[in-house]
Design an enzyme around this catalytic site. Structure first.
Site, PDB file in Angstrom:
ATOM      1  N   GLN A  82      42.449  49.942  44.186  1.00 49.37           N
ATOM      2  CA  GLN A  82      41.377  49.072  43.714  1.00 49.37           C
ATOM      3  C   GLN A  82      40.574  48.550  44.896  1.00 49.37           C
ATOM      4  O   GLN A  82      41.145  48.060  45.871  1.00 49.37           O
ATOM      5  CB  GLN A  82      41.993  47.882  42.956  1.00 49.37           C
ATOM      6  N   LEU A 127      41.411  48.050  36.845  1.00 52.06           N
ATOM      7  CA  LEU A 127      41.549  46.621  36.563  1.00 52.06           C
ATOM      8  C   LEU A 127      40.233  45.859  36.675  1.00 52.06           C
ATOM      9  O   LEU A 127      40.052  44.835  36.015  1.00 52.06           O
ATOM     10  CB  LEU A 127      42.593  46.003  37.498  1.00 52.06           C
ATOM     11  N   HIS A 128      39.274  46.348  37.475  1.00 54.13           N
ATOM     12  CA  HIS A 128      38.016  45.602  37.605  1.00 54.13           C
ATOM     13  C   HIS A 128      37.157  45.674  36.338  1.00 54.13           C
ATOM     14  O   HIS A 128      36.129  45.002  36.251  1.00 54.13           O
ATOM     15  CB  HIS A 128      37.223  46.045  38.841  1.00 54.13           C
ATOM     16  N   ASN A 129      37.568  46.481  35.360  1.00 51.70           N
ATOM     17  CA  ASN A 129      36.855  46.518  34.079  1.00 51.70           C
ATOM     18  C   ASN A 129      37.261  45.384  33.147  1.00 51.70           C
ATOM     19  O   ASN A 129      36.603  45.167  32.119  1.00 51.70           O
ATOM     20  CB  ASN A 129      37.130  47.836  33.349  1.00 51.70           C
TER      21      ASN A 129
END
Length: 381
Positions: free
Chosen positions: A317, A285-287
């Protein structure tokens, strides 16, 4: 590097200080990997004044460049097979002998190698940079020091002005990797080494109620492979881009897991493979932007609701601290994401909770994973 109290020793490329703990023949033990603080904060905690702190951070740039050069030239692989002199290494690498002596002097000062007479051999710091190390850092160094990653970091000022990266080659990171198979393979191995610790942490969880786990954006399947080896009753679904799965197929076959893992090629924003009791999103998700994260989690929920079995979503995450200014190395990760991806980067826990709620999911519990120091959020409809 006289401003560094560890003068003569390079800054650890992860930003951690080396600890003088000697064993046996006088080689230092490997430092423990933690995510507790940024390099700047850890250095400040040593009592270094502001001027020297900045010098320390600037010294880390040529230090890492030298480390990348040593890995790229194959120094550690050569020494993994035996002791060699500097001139012998220069001959093997087709390098200038004087320049090689200076590089080896740097590696020696950094405790990556030691001397037996006039021949160099690896210390534990050097061994972790070989391809055969259990959790090799070789591939991480090659990717991080590659021209794309290096140039992306160097243009961070322009990225901040624009609000989004201007890719060095005109291609987003994953498209660049697809068009450059050599660095793409290194990236896969980099991610596999990182995912090994996550897989080991997750393997300690109770999987009695699970028969199939889907790893979304799972790369070569490092997490799945660890889980399936630990829990023989499990089957897996590995979802990623087709060119990634082409490499994953051979990787999984070598581990004897090809018949237990279904490969699902495609864009996660287009389709989520059905049929799992657990959907795993590990460091994915951090992308992306927050809106994209909500979109992706919503798509997973719709797939679960269309299925014939109850299922959960597990988000693994790293997260920023909830209090502003609190030390965390995830700020460094966020700066790297800022240089590479147009998303919102690493979030704090409340932001992750908000995304889950917006996607129609409810957080059931959270866990801290011991080896990777990441936070696991377990959600379900």
């Amino acid at each position: 590097m006289s401003a560094d109290p560890h003068a003569g020793r390079p800054a650890d490329p992860t930003g951690h200080q080396h600890t003088e703990q000697h064993t046996g023949a006088g080689t230092p033990q490997l430092p423990q990997r933690t995510r507790g603080a940024t390099a700047a904060t850890r250095t400040t905690n040593l009592g270094i004044n502001p001027f020297d702190l900045i010098q320390h951070m600037m010294d880390a740039v040529p230090d890492f460049a030298a480390l990348h050069a040593a890995v790229d030239l194959g120094i550690f692989e050569l020494l993994a097979h035996g002791k060699l002199t500097s001139d012998e290494l220069a001959a093997c690498c087709e390098c200038d002998r004087s320049a090689m002596r200076r590089l080896m002097r740097w590696l020696h000062g950094g405790r990556f190698v030691t001397l037996d007479g006039d021949r160099y051999l690896l210390t534990p710091y050097g061994q972790v940079l070989t391809a055969g190390a259990e959790r090799s850092q070789r591939h991480a160094v090659l990717v991080t020091g590659s021209s794309y990653w290096w140039d992306a970091a160097g243009t961070l000022t322009e990225t901040i002005r624009l609000g989004h990266p201007a890719p060095p080659t005109g291609l987003p990171p994953y498209d660049h990797l697809a068009h450059h198979p050599a660095i793409g393979r290194e990236f896969d191995l980099f991610m596999t080494a990182r995912s090994a610790a996550v897989g080991q942490d997750l393997a300690a969880f109770d999987f009695a109620h699970v028969r199939t786990i889907a790893d979304l954006g799972g790369g070569l399947g490092g997490v799945l492979a660890t889980l399936l080896r630990t829990h023989p009753h499990l089957r897996g679904i590995l979802a990623d881009r087709e060119h990634v799965l082409d490499r994953a197929r051979d990787h999984l076959a070598l581990q004897g897991l090809a018949d237990r893992i279904q490969l699902a090629a495609g864009d996660l924003f287009d389709t989520i493979p059905p049929g799992a009791e657990v959907y795993l999103l590990s460091s994915v998700l951090h992308n992306y932007s927050t809106a994209q994260g909500v979109h992706l989690l919503t798509a997973v929920r719709h797939t679960i609701e269309a299925g014939d079995r109850p299922a959960e979503v597990w988000i693994v995450q790293g997260m920023l601290p909830g209090l502003a200014g609190q030390p965390s190395a995830w700020y460094s990760t966020d700066a790297r994401m800022l240089s590479l991806f147009p998303g919102d980067g690493v979030q704090d826990r409340e932001a992750m909770f908000w995304m889950a709620r917006q996607a129609g999911l409810r957080v059931r519990k959270t866990n801290h994973l011991p080896a990777s120091q990441q936070t696991l959020m377990i959600t379900h409809p």
